[in-house]
Design a protein around this motif. Structure first.
Motif, PDB file in Angstrom:
ATOM      1  N   LEU A 207     -20.849  64.864 -43.293  1.00 33.08           N
ATOM      2  CA  LEU A 207     -21.634  64.539 -41.847  1.00 33.08           C
ATOM      3  C   LEU A 207     -20.735  64.786 -40.761  1.00 33.08           C
ATOM      4  N   GLY A 208     -19.612  64.768 -40.935  1.00 31.88           N
ATOM      5  CA  GLY A 208     -18.524  64.688 -39.647  1.00 31.88           C
ATOM      6  C   GLY A 208     -18.918  65.838 -38.671  1.00 31.88           C
TER       7      GLY A 208
ATOM      8  N   PHE B 291     -26.589  60.950 -33.977  1.00 29.80           N
ATOM      9  CA  PHE B 291     -27.945  60.861 -34.487  1.00 29.80           C
ATOM     10  C   PHE B 291     -29.238  61.667 -33.794  1.00 29.80           C
ATOM     11  N   ALA B 292     -30.073  62.324 -34.537  1.00 21.76           N
ATOM     12  CA  ALA B 292     -31.091  62.905 -33.838  1.00 21.76           C
ATOM     13  C   ALA B 292     -32.228  62.059 -33.201  1.00 21.76           C
ATOM     14  N   ALA B 293     -32.457  62.311 -32.094  1.00 20.64           N
ATOM     15  CA  ALA B 293     -33.382  61.325 -31.167  1.00 20.64           C
ATOM     16  C   ALA B 293     -34.661  61.293 -31.958  1.00 20.64           C
ATOM     17  N   PRO B 294     -34.916  59.903 -31.523  1.00 24.64           N
ATOM     18  CA  PRO B 294     -34.178  58.872 -30.739  1.00 24.64           C
ATOM     19  C   PRO B 294     -33.059  58.066 -31.780  1.00 24.64           C
ATOM     20  N   ALA B 295     -31.888  58.289 -31.164  1.00 23.25           N
ATOM     21  CA  ALA B 295     -30.859  57.652 -31.662  1.00 23.25           C
ATOM     22  C   ALA B 295     -30.665  56.280 -31.615  1.00 23.25           C
TER      23      ALA B 295
ATOM     24  N   GLY C 177     -15.002  54.817 -46.282  1.00 19.96           N
ATOM     25  CA  GLY C 177     -16.484  54.884 -45.979  1.00 19.96           C
ATOM     26  C   GLY C 177     -16.451  55.191 -44.492  1.00 19.96           C
ATOM     27  N   CYS C 178     -17.792  54.981 -43.973  1.00 15.79           N
ATOM     28  CA  CYS C 178     -18.180  55.389 -42.541  1.00 15.79           C
ATOM     29  C   CYS C 178     -18.527  54.055 -41.696  1.00 15.79           C
ATOM     30  N   THR C 179     -18.684  54.254 -40.571  1.00 12.77           N
ATOM     31  CA  THR C 179     -19.077  53.018 -39.753  1.00 12.77           C
ATOM     32  C   THR C 179     -19.696  53.388 -38.525  1.00 12.77           C
ATOM     33  N   LEU C 180     -20.452  52.393 -37.846  1.00 14.95           N
ATOM     34  CA  LEU C 180     -21.314  52.731 -36.922  1.00 14.95           C
ATOM     35  C   LEU C 180     -20.408  52.193 -35.502  1.00 14.95           C
ATOM     36  N   LEU C 181     -20.386  52.928 -34.473  1.00 13.60           N
ATOM     37  CA  LEU C 181     -19.578  52.541 -33.299  1.00 13.60           C
ATOM     38  C   LEU C 181     -20.432  52.568 -32.090  1.00 13.60           C
ATOM     39  N   PRO C 182     -20.482  51.771 -31.096  1.00 14.50           N
ATOM     40  CA  PRO C 182     -21.501  52.010 -29.782  1.00 14.50           C
ATOM     41  C   PRO C 182     -20.645  53.075 -29.033  1.00 14.50           C
ATOM     42  N   SER C 183     -21.210  53.574 -28.231  1.00 14.04           N
ATOM     43  CA  SER C 183     -21.037  55.023 -27.436  1.00 14.04           C
ATOM     44  C   SER C 183     -19.766  54.430 -26.712  1.00 14.04           C
ATOM     45  N   THR C 184     -19.693  53.390 -26.107  1.00 18.89           N
ATOM     46  CA  THR C 184     -18.480  52.877 -25.086  1.00 18.89           C
ATOM     47  C   THR C 184     -17.159  52.685 -25.768  1.00 18.89           C
TER      48      THR C 184
ATOM     49  N   GLU D 273     -27.059  52.041 -24.898  1.00 22.43           N
ATOM     50  CA  GLU D 273     -25.931  52.861 -25.633  1.00 22.43           C
ATOM     51  C   GLU D 273     -26.259  53.172 -26.940  1.00 22.43           C
ATOM     52  N   ASP D 274     -25.909  54.321 -27.217  1.00 20.72           N
ATOM     53  CA  ASP D 274     -26.255  54.893 -28.549  1.00 20.72           C
ATOM     54  C   ASP D 274     -25.432  54.506 -29.670  1.00 20.72           C
ATOM     55  N   PHE D 275     -25.567  54.587 -30.863  1.00 18.15           N
ATOM     56  CA  PHE D 275     -24.666  54.224 -31.765  1.00 18.15           C
ATOM     57  C   PHE D 275     -24.206  55.460 -32.276  1.00 18.15           C
ATOM     58  N   VAL D 276     -22.969  55.914 -32.760  1.00 19.92           N
ATOM     59  CA  VAL D 276     -22.534  57.186 -33.317  1.00 19.92           C
ATOM     60  C   VAL D 276     -21.850  56.821 -34.583  1.00 19.92           C
ATOM     61  N   LEU D 277     -22.014  57.698 -35.518  1.00 22.31           N
ATOM     62  CA  LEU D 277     -21.478  57.612 -36.945  1.00 22.31           C
ATOM     63  C   LEU D 277     -20.128  57.919 -36.894  1.00 22.31           C
ATOM     64  N   VAL D 278     -19.115  57.497 -37.365  1.00 26.03           N
ATOM     65  CA  VAL D 278     -17.504  57.663 -37.503  1.00 26.03           C
ATOM     66  C   VAL D 278     -17.420  57.966 -38.895  1.00 26.03           C
TER      67      VAL D 278
END
Length: 318
Positions: free
Chosen positions: A187-188, A273-277, A249-256, A175-180
């Motif tokens: 960047l939002g 993120f741009a591929a490859p994420a 700030g921001c954080t990284l979350l897994p897609s699930t 699963e990809d990470f997404v920036l929150v």
């Protein structure tokens, strides 16, 4: 009598002797007792006599017309019945163990997986394996691995690779990470963030001990960031996203985790993120040579199918 100070080994009654005696104690009649347990009357009488000899006590008072329990026989009949019941329970338990997907299964899950995958896991086990008694333990990776090695846990659901000798990984999905980000962050909402953007962000992390923290730090290092952003940490993802919503700030979350965590506030945006994420891999993990290894592999295969509706890339069975 002893030999070199060691007590002589006492003879032990056999189960057939106990069964014969229990039958006679119940029926108080040799013929009826023999018929009840499918044994010939001479064999039954011989088994009871052998038990008396082994125990060194008289169990029955025999007359030409009836059979009575001696005082010792009355006491020991209770014990004999209890022993036979326990043996029966043992055999039933062994039968249950031989049957696949029955009995207890102690599953350990990391906190950054449990809230998002357990609904699927529980629904699958309830519908497909109704005789499976699933016990779930949510702990950090180090404790889960200790529990697996020590036999406290049977199976783990966590991020891999682990690189631990004696542990077999059964990969389920990537699963990809997404920036929150906060609502007003530049960047939002973007879908093509280069990893290099992580170099300048105030990135909020989980506390030490969470594998997701280590994964986030690895992603930052791959992006060329040398310092570790540790000014603010949290014990769970729910707290992290609230800190983000508050503008810290921001954080990284897994897609699930997005469907649950990113909807906690209307002050959040997500960005891809741009591929490859950057991504993580989730797997089941078991002890090498586990007695129920075939069951765990079947469960992994069933989970791969059940997890397809989630925003993940399900892996082929290896």
């Amino acid at each position: 009598m002893t030999v070199s100070g060691t007590p002589a080994k006492r003879r032990r009654p056999s189960l057939s002797q106990l069964r014969a005696f229990a039958a006679v104690a119940e029926h108080l009649h040799f013929r009826d007792a023999a018929a009840a347990i499918g044994m010939s009357q001479p064999a039954l009488s011989g088994a009871v006599s052998a038990l008396e000899e082994t125990l060194g006590v008289t169990l029955l008072e025999r007359t030409t017309r009836k059979v009575l329990l001696s005082p010792a026989g009355a006491r020991l009949a209770v014990r004999a019945k209890a022993v036979l019941e326990e043996v029966g329970a043992l055999l039933e338990e062994a039968e249950a163990v031989r049957a696949p997907f029955t009995g207890a299964l102690r599953l350990g899950v990391i906190p950054t997986v449990a809230p998002y995958l357990l609904p699927t896991v529980l629904r699958l086990t309830h519908d497909r394996y109704p005789e499976l008694d699933l016990h779930v333990h949510e702990e950090q990776t180090a404790r889960l691995l200790d529990g697996l090695a020590g036999g406290r846990l049977d199976l783990l659901l966590l991020a891999v690779p682990l690189g631990v000798p004696g542990v077999v990984e059964l990969p389920l999905f990537d699963e990809d990470f997404v920036l929150v980000t906060p609502l007003d962050h530049w960047l939002g909402g973007r879908a093509d963030i280069p990893r290099e953007a992580l170099r300048e962000l105030n990135l909020l992390l989980l506390d030490e001990g969470h594998c997701l923290r280590d994964q986030a730090l690895d992603i930052c290092r791959e992006a060329g960031r040398e310092d570790a952003p540790v000014s603010t940490t949290a014990a769970g993802l729910a707290t992290l996203v609230q800190l983000v919503a508050g503008g810290l700030g921001c954080t990284l979350l897994p897609s699930t985790a997005l469907r649950v965590e990113a909807t906690r506030s209307d002050q959040l945006l997500t960005a891809g993120f741009a591929a490859p994420a950057p991504s993580r891999r989730i797997a089941l993990a078991m002890r090498a040579g586990a007695a129920r290894g075939a069951e765990y592999r079947e469960l992994a295969a069933a989970l791969r199918v059940a997890l397809r509706p989630l925003p993940v890339r399900v892996l082929a069975e290896n």
